[in-house]
Design a protein around this motif. Structure first.
Motif, short mmCIF file in Angstrom:
data_model
loop_
_atom_site.label_atom_id
_atom_site.label_comp_id
_atom_site.label_asym_id
_atom_site.label_seq_id
_atom_site.Cartn_x
_atom_site.Cartn_y
_atom_site.Cartn_z
N VAL A 4 -37.67 46.18 -76.26
CA VAL A 4 -36.51 45.29 -76.34
C VAL A 4 -35.70 45.44 -75.05
O VAL A 4 -35.40 46.57 -74.64
CB VAL A 4 -35.61 45.63 -77.54
CG1 VAL A 4 -34.37 44.74 -77.57
CG2 VAL A 4 -36.39 45.51 -78.84
N THR A 5 -35.36 44.34 -74.43
CA THR A 5 -34.42 44.38 -73.31
C THR A 5 -33.06 43.87 -73.78
O THR A 5 -32.98 42.79 -74.38
CB THR A 5 -34.90 43.51 -72.13
OG1 THR A 5 -36.00 44.18 -71.49
CG2 THR A 5 -33.80 43.31 -71.10
N ALA A 17 -27.52 48.60 -77.65
CA ALA A 17 -28.77 49.11 -77.09
C ALA A 17 -29.05 50.53 -77.58
O ALA A 17 -30.20 50.87 -77.90
CB ALA A 17 -28.71 49.07 -75.57
N ALA A 21 -32.23 51.72 -79.79
CA ALA A 21 -33.11 52.74 -79.22
C ALA A 21 -33.27 53.95 -80.13
O ALA A 21 -34.23 54.72 -79.99
CB ALA A 21 -32.58 53.18 -77.86
N VAL A 28 -36.19 50.62 -75.60
CA VAL A 28 -35.17 49.71 -75.10
C VAL A 28 -35.01 49.86 -73.60
O VAL A 28 -34.96 50.97 -73.06
CB VAL A 28 -33.81 49.98 -75.79
CG1 VAL A 28 -32.72 49.09 -75.19
CG2 VAL A 28 -33.92 49.73 -77.29
N PHE A 67 -34.88 54.93 -74.19
CA PHE A 67 -33.89 54.07 -73.55
C PHE A 67 -33.85 54.36 -72.06
O PHE A 67 -33.72 55.51 -71.64
CB PHE A 67 -32.51 54.30 -74.17
CG PHE A 67 -31.45 53.31 -73.72
CD1 PHE A 67 -31.80 52.06 -73.27
CD2 PHE A 67 -30.11 53.66 -73.75
CE1 PHE A 67 -30.83 51.14 -72.86
CE2 PHE A 67 -29.13 52.76 -73.35
CZ PHE A 67 -29.49 51.50 -72.90
N SER A 80 -41.05 42.86 -72.08
CA SER A 80 -40.38 42.90 -73.37
C SER A 80 -40.93 41.90 -74.39
O SER A 80 -41.34 40.80 -74.03
CB SER A 80 -38.88 42.66 -73.18
OG SER A 80 -38.33 43.68 -72.37
#
Length: 425
Positions: A4-5, A17, A21, A28, A67, A80
Protein backbone atom coordinates in the motif's frame (compact mmCIF):
# COMPACT_ATOMS: atom_id res chain seq x y z
CA UNK A 1 1.63 -9.32 1.66
CA UNK A 2 0.17 -6.67 -0.60
CA UNK A 3 1.81 -3.25 -0.79
CA UNK A 4 0.00 0.00 0.00
CA UNK A 5 1.29 3.46 -0.83
CA UNK A 6 -0.01 6.34 1.29
CA UNK A 7 0.53 9.59 -0.60
CA UNK A 8 0.90 12.45 1.89
CA UNK A 9 2.51 11.93 5.31
CA UNK A 10 0.92 14.85 7.13
CA UNK A 11 -0.95 14.86 10.42
CA UNK A 12 -3.56 12.42 9.08
CA UNK A 13 -1.61 10.51 6.44
CA UNK A 14 1.21 9.41 8.73
CA UNK A 15 -1.03 7.98 11.48
CA UNK A 16 -3.13 6.21 8.83
CA UNK A 17 0.00 4.74 7.25
CA UNK A 18 1.32 3.61 10.64
CA UNK A 19 -1.95 1.87 11.51
CA UNK A 20 -2.10 0.06 8.15
CA UNK A 21 1.55 -0.97 8.49
CA UNK A 22 0.76 -2.55 11.87
CA UNK A 23 -2.35 -4.40 10.67
CA UNK A 24 -0.46 -7.55 9.78
CA UNK A 25 -1.80 -7.57 6.23
CA UNK A 26 0.18 -4.94 4.31
CA UNK A 27 3.57 -3.47 3.64
CA UNK A 28 3.32 0.31 3.43
CA UNK A 29 5.27 2.89 1.47
CA UNK A 30 4.76 6.47 2.57
CA UNK A 31 5.24 9.07 -0.17
CA UNK A 32 5.81 12.74 0.54
CA UNK A 33 7.60 15.62 -1.18
CA UNK A 34 9.20 16.83 2.06
CA UNK A 35 12.66 15.27 2.29
CA UNK A 36 12.94 16.02 6.02
CA UNK A 37 9.73 14.07 6.64
CA UNK A 38 11.08 11.11 4.68
CA UNK A 39 14.38 11.20 6.55
CA UNK A 40 12.74 11.08 9.99
CA UNK A 41 10.12 8.49 9.05
CA UNK A 42 12.83 6.22 7.65
CA UNK A 43 14.44 6.29 11.09
CA UNK A 44 11.18 5.29 12.75
CA UNK A 45 10.64 8.79 14.13
CA UNK A 46 7.42 10.78 13.78
CA UNK A 47 7.45 14.45 12.80
CA UNK A 48 3.84 14.76 14.02
CA UNK A 49 3.63 15.85 17.63
CA UNK A 50 0.91 15.40 20.27
CA UNK A 51 -0.70 12.40 18.57
CA UNK A 52 -1.10 9.67 21.21
CA UNK A 53 0.13 6.26 20.13
CA UNK A 54 1.72 7.40 16.87
CA UNK A 55 5.36 7.32 18.00
CA UNK A 56 5.05 3.71 19.14
CA UNK A 57 3.11 2.53 16.08
CA UNK A 58 5.59 4.11 13.69
CA UNK A 59 8.57 2.70 15.54
CA UNK A 60 7.06 -0.81 15.60
CA UNK A 61 6.31 -0.72 11.86
CA UNK A 62 9.80 0.58 11.11
CA UNK A 63 11.38 -2.10 13.28
CA UNK A 64 9.25 -4.81 11.65
CA UNK A 65 10.15 -3.57 8.18
CA UNK A 66 6.52 -3.01 7.15
CA UNK A 67 6.85 0.75 6.64
CA UNK A 68 9.29 2.83 4.63
CA UNK A 69 9.07 6.24 2.98
CA UNK A 70 10.17 7.90 -0.24
CA UNK A 71 9.96 11.19 -2.11
CA UNK A 72 9.43 9.28 -5.37
CA UNK A 73 5.64 8.85 -5.51
CA UNK A 74 5.64 7.41 -9.03
CA UNK A 75 8.13 4.69 -8.12
CA UNK A 76 6.15 3.81 -5.00
CA UNK A 77 2.90 3.55 -6.96
CA UNK A 78 4.54 1.21 -9.48
CA UNK A 79 5.15 -1.24 -6.63
CA UNK A 80 1.69 -0.97 -5.07
CA UNK A 81 -1.62 -2.81 -5.12
CA UNK A 82 -3.45 -0.03 -3.26
CA UNK A 83 -2.80 3.71 -3.30
CA UNK A 84 -4.34 6.02 -0.69
CA UNK A 85 -4.30 9.76 -1.38
CA UNK A 86 -4.40 12.08 1.63
CA UNK A 87 -2.92 15.26 0.16
CA UNK A 88 -4.58 18.57 1.13
CA UNK A 89 -6.90 20.66 -0.98
CA UNK A 90 -6.70 24.28 0.14
CA UNK A 91 -8.99 27.30 -0.02
CA UNK A 92 -7.48 30.68 -0.91
CA UNK A 93 -8.32 33.91 0.91
CA UNK A 94 -10.98 34.65 -1.72
CA UNK A 95 -12.66 31.31 -1.00
CA UNK A 96 -11.50 29.70 -4.25
CA UNK A 97 -10.27 26.10 -4.23
CA UNK A 98 -6.55 25.43 -4.65
CA UNK A 99 -5.79 21.99 -6.10
CA UNK A 100 -2.04 22.56 -6.52
CA UNK A 101 -0.75 19.83 -4.22
CA UNK A 102 -3.25 17.11 -4.96
CA UNK A 103 -3.07 17.71 -8.73
CA UNK A 104 0.69 17.20 -8.52
CA UNK A 105 0.21 13.98 -6.56
CA UNK A 106 -2.30 12.69 -9.13
CA UNK A 107 0.17 13.39 -11.94
CA UNK A 108 2.74 11.21 -10.17
CA UNK A 109 0.16 8.47 -9.55
CA UNK A 110 -0.98 8.47 -13.17
CA UNK A 111 2.60 7.98 -14.35
CA UNK A 112 3.19 5.02 -12.07
CA UNK A 113 -0.10 3.14 -11.75
CA UNK A 114 -0.20 -0.44 -12.96
CA UNK A 115 -3.10 -2.59 -14.08
CA UNK A 116 -5.31 -3.83 -11.24
CA UNK A 117 -4.41 -1.07 -8.75
CA UNK A 118 -7.02 0.32 -6.38
CA UNK A 119 -6.75 4.09 -5.79
CA UNK A 120 -8.64 5.50 -2.80
CA UNK A 121 -8.94 9.20 -2.11
CA UNK A 122 -9.33 10.24 1.54
CA UNK A 123 -8.76 13.96 1.05
CA UNK A 124 -11.95 15.98 1.56
CA UNK A 125 -13.17 16.94 -1.92
CA UNK A 126 -16.06 18.69 -3.68
CA UNK A 127 -18.61 16.16 -4.91
CA UNK A 128 -17.58 14.83 -8.31
CA UNK A 129 -13.83 15.45 -8.08
CA UNK A 130 -12.77 11.87 -7.36
CA UNK A 131 -14.37 10.60 -10.55
CA UNK A 132 -14.34 13.57 -12.90
CA UNK A 133 -11.10 15.34 -12.00
CA UNK A 134 -8.77 12.71 -10.60
CA UNK A 135 -10.01 9.37 -11.91
CA UNK A 136 -10.25 10.83 -15.39
CA UNK A 137 -6.74 12.31 -15.16
CA UNK A 138 -5.21 9.05 -13.96
CA UNK A 139 -6.84 7.27 -16.90
CA UNK A 140 -5.50 9.86 -19.34
CA UNK A 141 -1.94 9.65 -18.01
CA UNK A 142 -1.79 5.86 -17.69
CA UNK A 143 -3.77 4.78 -20.72
CA UNK A 144 -5.72 2.45 -18.42
CA UNK A 145 -9.50 2.23 -18.34
CA UNK A 146 -11.22 3.33 -15.12
CA UNK A 147 -13.39 0.60 -13.62
CA UNK A 148 -11.75 -2.28 -15.46
CA UNK A 149 -7.96 -1.74 -15.66
CA UNK A 150 -7.81 0.16 -12.36
CA UNK A 151 -10.32 0.81 -9.60
CA UNK A 152 -11.31 4.00 -7.83
CA UNK A 153 -12.67 4.54 -4.35
CA UNK A 154 -13.43 7.38 -1.99
CA UNK A 155 -13.46 7.16 1.81
CA UNK A 156 -13.26 10.48 3.65
CA UNK A 157 -10.98 10.91 6.63
CA UNK A 158 -13.16 11.57 9.68
CA UNK A 159 -10.62 12.00 12.45
CA UNK A 160 -9.76 14.64 15.04
CA UNK A 161 -6.27 15.83 15.92
CA UNK A 162 -4.89 14.40 19.17
CA UNK A 163 -7.03 11.27 18.82
CA UNK A 164 -6.54 10.19 15.20
CA UNK A 165 -5.50 6.60 15.92
CA UNK A 166 -8.42 6.15 18.31
CA UNK A 167 -10.85 7.62 15.77
CA UNK A 168 -9.61 5.37 12.97
CA UNK A 169 -10.94 2.36 14.86
CA UNK A 170 -13.97 3.95 16.54
CA UNK A 171 -15.64 5.87 13.69
CA UNK A 172 -17.50 3.99 10.94
CA UNK A 173 -15.54 4.17 7.69
CA UNK A 174 -17.73 5.62 4.97
CA UNK A 175 -16.69 3.92 1.71
CA UNK A 176 -17.61 4.09 -1.95
CA UNK A 177 -16.40 2.95 -5.36
CA UNK A 178 -16.80 3.86 -9.00
CA UNK A 179 -18.57 0.52 -9.56
CA UNK A 180 -19.56 -2.60 -7.61
CA UNK A 181 -16.18 -4.30 -8.05
CA UNK A 182 -14.33 -1.21 -6.84
CA UNK A 183 -16.60 -0.96 -3.80
CA UNK A 184 -15.93 -4.62 -2.94
CA UNK A 185 -12.18 -3.94 -3.09
CA UNK A 186 -12.45 -0.83 -0.93
CA UNK A 187 -14.52 -2.65 1.71
CA UNK A 188 -12.10 -5.58 1.76
CA UNK A 189 -9.10 -3.29 2.15
CA UNK A 190 -10.43 -1.26 5.09
CA UNK A 191 -11.70 -4.33 6.94
CA UNK A 192 -8.17 -5.71 6.93
CA UNK A 193 -6.34 -2.39 7.34
CA UNK A 194 -8.37 -0.72 10.10
CA UNK A 195 -10.61 -3.42 11.59
CA UNK A 196 -13.42 -0.90 11.97
CA UNK A 197 -17.11 -0.73 11.08
CA UNK A 198 -17.69 -0.13 7.38
CA UNK A 199 -20.52 2.02 6.00
CA UNK A 200 -20.88 1.65 2.22
CA UNK A 201 -22.73 4.36 0.28
CA UNK A 202 -24.09 4.21 -3.23
CA UNK A 203 -21.45 6.16 -5.15
CA UNK A 204 -18.33 8.32 -4.96
CA UNK A 205 -20.29 11.57 -4.99
CA UNK A 206 -22.39 10.56 -1.97
CA UNK A 207 -19.28 9.83 0.06
CA UNK A 208 -17.67 13.13 -0.96
CA UNK A 209 -20.85 15.05 -0.12
CA UNK A 210 -21.09 13.30 3.26
CA UNK A 211 -17.75 14.59 4.52
CA UNK A 212 -18.40 18.17 3.46
CA UNK A 213 -21.88 18.02 4.98
CA UNK A 214 -20.36 17.02 8.34
CA UNK A 215 -18.24 20.17 8.42
CA UNK A 216 -21.06 22.37 7.15
CA UNK A 217 -23.32 21.06 9.92
CA UNK A 218 -20.83 22.14 12.56
CA UNK A 219 -20.15 25.51 10.93
CA UNK A 220 -23.86 26.33 10.64
CA UNK A 221 -24.60 25.31 14.22
CA UNK A 222 -21.63 27.24 15.61
CA UNK A 223 -22.86 30.27 13.64
CA UNK A 224 -26.28 29.88 15.24
CA UNK A 225 -24.67 29.75 18.68
CA UNK A 226 -22.60 32.84 17.87
CA UNK A 227 -25.63 34.74 16.61
CA UNK A 228 -27.57 33.84 19.75
CA UNK A 229 -24.60 34.82 21.94
CA UNK A 230 -24.41 38.27 20.37
CA UNK A 231 -28.15 38.71 20.83
CA UNK A 232 -27.90 37.50 24.43
CA UNK A 233 -25.24 40.14 25.05
CA UNK A 234 -27.65 42.84 23.89
CA UNK A 235 -30.23 41.64 26.42
CA UNK A 236 -27.85 40.99 29.30
CA UNK A 237 -28.62 37.25 29.18
CA UNK A 238 -25.95 34.63 29.96
CA UNK A 239 -25.72 32.33 26.94
CA UNK A 240 -23.93 29.62 28.94
CA UNK A 241 -26.97 29.28 31.17
CA UNK A 242 -29.26 29.33 28.15
CA UNK A 243 -27.35 26.50 26.44
CA UNK A 244 -27.25 24.35 29.56
CA UNK A 245 -30.97 24.81 30.14
CA UNK A 246 -31.99 24.42 26.49
CA UNK A 247 -29.92 21.27 25.97
CA UNK A 248 -31.69 19.55 28.85
CA UNK A 249 -34.47 19.05 26.27
CA UNK A 250 -33.43 15.99 24.21
CA UNK A 251 -34.16 17.61 20.83
CA UNK A 252 -31.97 20.67 21.51
CA UNK A 253 -28.28 20.41 20.67
CA UNK A 254 -27.07 24.01 20.80
CA UNK A 255 -23.33 24.33 20.15
CA UNK A 256 -21.05 26.70 22.03
CA UNK A 257 -20.19 30.21 20.83
CA UNK A 258 -16.67 31.50 20.51
CA UNK A 259 -14.33 34.07 19.12
CA UNK A 260 -14.18 32.29 15.76
CA UNK A 261 -13.75 28.99 13.91
CA UNK A 262 -10.36 27.82 12.68
CA UNK A 263 -8.53 24.80 11.32
CA UNK A 264 -8.29 22.86 8.07
CA UNK A 265 -11.90 21.69 8.11
CA UNK A 266 -14.82 23.75 9.38
CA UNK A 267 -13.88 27.13 7.87
CA UNK A 268 -12.62 25.55 4.65
CA UNK A 269 -14.92 22.78 3.43
CA UNK A 270 -18.13 24.85 3.24
CA UNK A 271 -16.54 26.57 0.25
CA UNK A 272 -16.68 23.23 -1.58
CA UNK A 273 -20.45 23.77 -1.60
CA UNK A 274 -20.43 27.57 -1.87
CA UNK A 275 -18.24 27.50 -5.01
CA UNK A 276 -20.24 24.70 -6.61
CA UNK A 277 -23.82 25.96 -6.68
CA UNK A 278 -24.75 26.62 -3.04
CA UNK A 279 -23.93 30.32 -3.04
CA UNK A 280 -27.01 31.48 -1.10
CA UNK A 281 -28.58 30.46 2.17
CA UNK A 282 -27.30 29.19 5.50
CA UNK A 283 -23.92 27.89 4.36
CA UNK A 284 -22.35 31.16 3.14
CA UNK A 285 -24.17 33.15 5.83
CA UNK A 286 -22.67 30.94 8.53
CA UNK A 287 -19.18 31.49 7.17
CA UNK A 288 -19.78 35.24 7.32
CA UNK A 289 -21.11 35.13 10.89
CA UNK A 290 -18.27 33.00 12.22
CA UNK A 291 -15.53 35.05 10.57
CA UNK A 292 -17.01 38.24 12.05
CA UNK A 293 -16.72 36.98 15.63
CA UNK A 294 -13.13 38.18 15.93
CA UNK A 295 -14.24 41.70 15.06
CA UNK A 296 -17.09 41.41 17.56
CA UNK A 297 -14.64 40.38 20.29
CA UNK A 298 -12.35 43.32 19.56
CA UNK A 299 -15.39 45.62 19.60
CA UNK A 300 -16.05 44.51 23.19
CA UNK A 301 -12.49 45.36 24.22
CA UNK A 302 -12.65 48.71 22.47
CA UNK A 303 -16.00 49.52 24.08
CA UNK A 304 -14.43 49.09 27.52
CA UNK A 305 -11.38 51.28 26.81
CA UNK A 306 -13.12 53.76 24.45
CA UNK A 307 -10.03 53.52 22.25
CA UNK A 308 -7.48 50.82 21.57
CA UNK A 309 -4.85 53.26 20.38
CA UNK A 310 -1.52 52.46 22.07
CA UNK A 311 -3.03 49.64 24.11
CA UNK A 312 -1.03 46.47 24.70
CA UNK A 313 -3.20 43.40 24.14
CA UNK A 314 -2.14 39.85 24.94
CA UNK A 315 -3.79 36.99 23.02
CA UNK A 316 -3.55 33.56 24.61
CA UNK A 317 -3.16 30.87 21.97
CA UNK A 318 -1.77 31.07 18.45
CA UNK A 319 -3.19 27.66 17.53
CA UNK A 320 -6.64 27.51 16.00
CA UNK A 321 -7.87 25.37 18.91
CA UNK A 322 -6.75 23.95 22.22
CA UNK A 323 -3.83 21.54 22.56
CA UNK A 324 -3.00 21.37 18.84
CA UNK A 325 -0.01 23.00 17.16
CA UNK A 326 -1.74 24.24 14.01
CA UNK A 327 -2.38 27.80 12.87
CA UNK A 328 -4.52 27.27 9.76
CA UNK A 329 -7.37 29.80 9.77
CA UNK A 330 -6.64 30.57 13.44
CA UNK A 331 -8.91 33.24 14.91
CA UNK A 332 -5.81 34.74 16.52
CA UNK A 333 -4.77 35.99 13.09
CA UNK A 334 -8.13 37.75 12.63
CA UNK A 335 -7.98 39.17 16.16
CA UNK A 336 -4.46 40.47 15.63
CA UNK A 337 -5.40 42.19 12.37
CA UNK A 338 -8.39 43.90 13.98
CA UNK A 339 -6.35 45.05 16.95
CA UNK A 340 -3.57 46.42 14.75
CA UNK A 341 -6.10 48.36 12.67
CA UNK A 342 -7.18 50.12 15.86
CA UNK A 343 -3.68 51.04 16.93
CA UNK A 344 -2.91 48.30 19.45
CA UNK A 345 0.33 46.46 20.03
CA UNK A 346 -0.40 42.75 19.89
CA UNK A 347 1.40 40.19 22.03
CA UNK A 348 0.76 36.47 21.59
CA UNK A 349 1.51 33.64 24.01
CA UNK A 350 1.35 29.97 23.10
CA UNK A 351 3.21 27.23 24.99
CA UNK A 352 3.28 25.05 21.85
CA UNK A 353 5.31 27.58 19.83
CA UNK A 354 8.74 29.16 20.09
CA UNK A 355 9.15 32.94 20.16
CA UNK A 356 10.53 32.79 16.62
CA UNK A 357 7.50 30.85 15.37
CA UNK A 358 5.13 33.37 16.93
CA UNK A 359 7.06 36.38 15.59
CA UNK A 360 6.69 35.00 12.06
CA UNK A 361 3.02 36.05 12.22
CA UNK A 362 3.96 39.73 12.67
CA UNK A 363 3.00 39.85 16.33
CA UNK A 364 5.15 40.21 19.44
CA UNK A 365 5.97 36.98 21.29
CA UNK A 366 4.97 37.45 24.92
CA UNK A 367 7.51 37.03 27.68
CA UNK A 368 6.92 37.45 31.38
CA UNK A 369 9.09 40.58 31.37
CA UNK A 370 6.28 42.31 29.43
CA UNK A 371 3.54 41.47 31.92
CA UNK A 372 3.27 44.97 33.40
CA UNK A 373 2.66 46.43 29.92
CA UNK A 374 -0.48 44.39 29.26
CA UNK A 375 -3.78 46.34 29.33
CA UNK A 376 -6.06 43.52 28.24
CA UNK A 377 -5.97 39.75 27.70
CA UNK A 378 -7.97 37.78 25.13
CA UNK A 379 -8.26 33.99 25.43
CA UNK A 380 -8.43 32.39 21.99
CA UNK A 381 -7.19 28.78 22.35
CA UNK A 382 -7.81 27.21 25.75
CA UNK A 383 -4.71 25.02 26.03
CA UNK A 384 -4.41 22.88 29.14
CA UNK A 385 -1.60 25.17 30.28
CA UNK A 386 -4.11 28.04 30.60
CA UNK A 387 -6.39 26.25 33.06
CA UNK A 388 -4.41 27.77 35.95
CA UNK A 389 -3.26 30.91 34.18
CA UNK A 390 -1.94 33.42 36.71
CA UNK A 391 -3.87 36.59 35.92
CA UNK A 392 -2.59 38.02 39.19
CA UNK A 393 0.82 38.48 37.54
CA UNK A 394 -0.66 41.23 35.33
CA UNK A 395 -1.07 44.24 37.63
CA UNK A 396 -2.16 46.65 34.87
CA UNK A 397 -4.56 44.35 33.03
CA UNK A 398 -8.04 45.85 33.23
CA UNK A 399 -10.11 43.74 30.86
CA UNK A 400 -10.25 40.01 30.05
CA UNK A 401 -12.14 38.80 27.00
CA UNK A 402 -12.81 35.08 27.34
CA UNK A 403 -13.17 34.00 23.72
CA UNK A 404 -14.03 30.41 24.67
CA UNK A 405 -16.16 31.02 27.79
CA UNK A 406 -13.73 28.74 29.63
CA UNK A 407 -12.06 30.89 32.29
CA UNK A 408 -12.92 31.36 35.95
CA UNK A 409 -14.97 34.55 35.90
CA UNK A 410 -15.09 34.95 39.69
CA UNK A 411 -11.32 34.62 40.04
CA UNK A 412 -10.70 37.22 37.35
CA UNK A 413 -13.19 39.68 38.81
CA UNK A 414 -11.71 39.18 42.30
CA UNK A 415 -8.49 40.66 40.92
CA UNK A 416 -10.32 43.84 39.94
CA UNK A 417 -10.39 43.02 36.24
CA UNK A 418 -13.48 43.31 34.07
CA UNK A 419 -14.56 39.97 32.60
CA UNK A 420 -16.48 39.43 29.36
CA UNK A 421 -17.20 36.20 27.54
CA UNK A 422 -18.98 35.61 24.25
CA UNK A 423 -22.58 36.07 25.33
CA UNK A 424 -21.46 36.20 28.97
CA UNK A 425 -21.12 39.37 31.03
Amino acid sequence: MKTVTVVGLGKIGLPLAAVVANSGHFNVIGADKNEKVIETVNRGISHIQNEPGLDQLLYEAWKAGTFRATVDTTKAVKQSDVVIVIVPVLVNEQGTINYEFIDSAVEDIGKGIRKGTLVIFETTLPAGDTRNRFGKRIAELSGLTLGTDFHLGYSPERVYSNRIIQDLSNYPKVVSGDNEKSLELVISFYKKALNCDIMPVSNLETAEFTKVAESVYRDVNIALANELAVYADSLGVNIKEVIQAANSQPFSHLHFPGVGVGGHCIPVYPYFFINNGLSDGLVPLSREINDKMAKYAVDQVEEYFSTLENKNILILGLSFRENVKETTKSSTLLLANELKKRGSTVYVDDPLYTAEEIAAFQVKPFSIENREKIDSIILQAFHDQYRDFKFELFPNCQFVLDGRNALNQKKIESLGMKYRGIGVQ
